[in-house]
Write a protein that holds these residues in place. Sequence first.
Motif, PDB file in Angstrom:
ATOM      1  N   ASP A  15       0.859  -1.187   0.000  1.00 45.28           N
ATOM      2  CA  ASP A  15       0.000   0.000   0.000  1.00 45.28           C
ATOM      3  C   ASP A  15       0.890   1.229   0.000  1.00 45.28           C
ATOM      4  O   ASP A  15       1.877   1.278   0.738  1.00 45.28           O
ATOM      5  CB  ASP A  15      -0.930   0.013   1.218  1.00 45.28           C
ATOM      6  CG  ASP A  15      -2.126   0.926   1.028  1.00 45.28           C
ATOM      7  OD1 ASP A  15      -1.921   2.142   0.747  1.00 45.28           O
ATOM      8  OD2 ASP A  15      -3.259   0.447   1.139  1.00 45.28           O
ATOM      9  N   ARG A  21      -0.985   1.268   5.475  1.00 43.15           N
ATOM     10  CA  ARG A  21      -0.043   0.144   5.542  1.00 43.15           C
ATOM     11  C   ARG A  21       0.217  -0.251   6.994  1.00 43.15           C
ATOM     12  O   ARG A  21       0.164  -1.424   7.350  1.00 43.15           O
ATOM     13  CB  ARG A  21       1.260   0.562   4.841  1.00 43.15           C
ATOM     14  CG  ARG A  21       2.075  -0.536   4.313  1.00 43.15           C
ATOM     15  CD  ARG A  21       3.230  -0.061   3.421  1.00 43.15           C
ATOM     16  NE  ARG A  21       4.035   1.006   3.971  1.00 43.15           N
ATOM     17  CZ  ARG A  21       4.199   2.200   3.411  1.00 43.15           C
ATOM     18  NH1 ARG A  21       3.610   2.515   2.272  1.00 43.15           N
ATOM     19  NH2 ARG A  21       4.965   3.105   3.977  1.00 43.15           N
ATOM     20  N   ASP A  59      -3.241  -2.754  -2.183  1.00 42.91           N
ATOM     21  CA  ASP A  59      -4.147  -1.664  -2.516  1.00 42.91           C
ATOM     22  C   ASP A  59      -4.326  -1.686  -4.031  1.00 42.91           C
ATOM     23  O   ASP A  59      -3.463  -2.154  -4.766  1.00 42.91           O
ATOM     24  CB  ASP A  59      -3.533  -0.335  -2.056  1.00 42.91           C
ATOM     25  CG  ASP A  59      -4.444   0.857  -2.263  1.00 42.91           C
ATOM     26  OD1 ASP A  59      -5.683   0.684  -2.256  1.00 42.91           O
ATOM     27  OD2 ASP A  59      -3.925   1.971  -2.423  1.00 42.91           O
ATOM     28  N   THR A  87      -9.476  -1.989  -1.558  1.00 42.61           N
ATOM     29  CA  THR A  87      -9.748  -0.796  -2.349  1.00 42.61           C
ATOM     30  C   THR A  87     -11.018  -0.086  -1.902  1.00 42.61           C
ATOM     31  O   THR A  87     -11.941  -0.714  -1.392  1.00 42.61           O
ATOM     32  CB  THR A  87      -9.875  -1.150  -3.849  1.00 42.61           C
ATOM     33  OG1 THR A  87     -10.145   0.034  -4.594  1.00 42.61           O
ATOM     34  CG2 THR A  87     -10.964  -2.178  -4.094  1.00 42.61           C
ATOM     35  N   LYS A 109     -12.596  -0.773   1.316  1.00 45.99           N
ATOM     36  CA  LYS A 109     -12.206   0.163   2.371  1.00 45.99           C
ATOM     37  C   LYS A 109     -13.384   1.075   2.667  1.00 45.99           C
ATOM     38  O   LYS A 109     -14.080   1.478   1.739  1.00 45.99           O
ATOM     39  CB  LYS A 109     -11.040   1.053   1.906  1.00 45.99           C
ATOM     40  CG  LYS A 109      -9.713   0.385   1.796  1.00 45.99           C
ATOM     41  CD  LYS A 109      -8.683   1.427   1.338  1.00 45.99           C
ATOM     42  CE  LYS A 109      -7.326   0.844   1.121  1.00 45.99           C
ATOM     43  NZ  LYS A 109      -6.392   1.856   0.596  1.00 45.99           N
TER      44      LYS A 109
END
Length: 157
Positions: A15, A21, A59, A87, A109
């Motif tokens: 990420d 991260r 990601d 994502t 996300k």
Amino acid sequence: MKTCQKPGHRILVVDDEPDVRQAIKMMLEHDGHEVQTVDSGEAALALLEQNTFDLITTDYSMAGMKGNQLAATVKKCRPDQPIIMVTAFAADFHPSGKPSGGVDCVLNKPFTLIELREAIALVMSLKAARPATLAPSASSAGSPEVRKPTGSNQPGS
């Protein structure tokens, strides 16, 4: 005290956002996993030349190599490598309900620890269910249908 009942997995987190991260790393380490992080798809590929991981989380939207490009590149050499795409664009990424580009699962996300655990359990069970392959073949071309984990969206999970 660790919450994971089984020994942890070796997981690579990719990420480009340092805070994201670190947050994912902390969640995974909390569950007893060994975690290594990198900030780009290119750095992940370099690391994968010398290391193996039980699972890769990446990601989607990163500068340079996108997460689906990383997944496709990894799957060319390691078709059985479990990969979770993380994502904010999950609906755009797999509108048919089937992840593409070598991704085994798409996690939207923001997500909870429970949803992350479910995604890991899902992709690791898929890996255990399919026979190991040394190189891509016609039988590995069709990826299994994978759904987004449906965990609790309760705060603090």
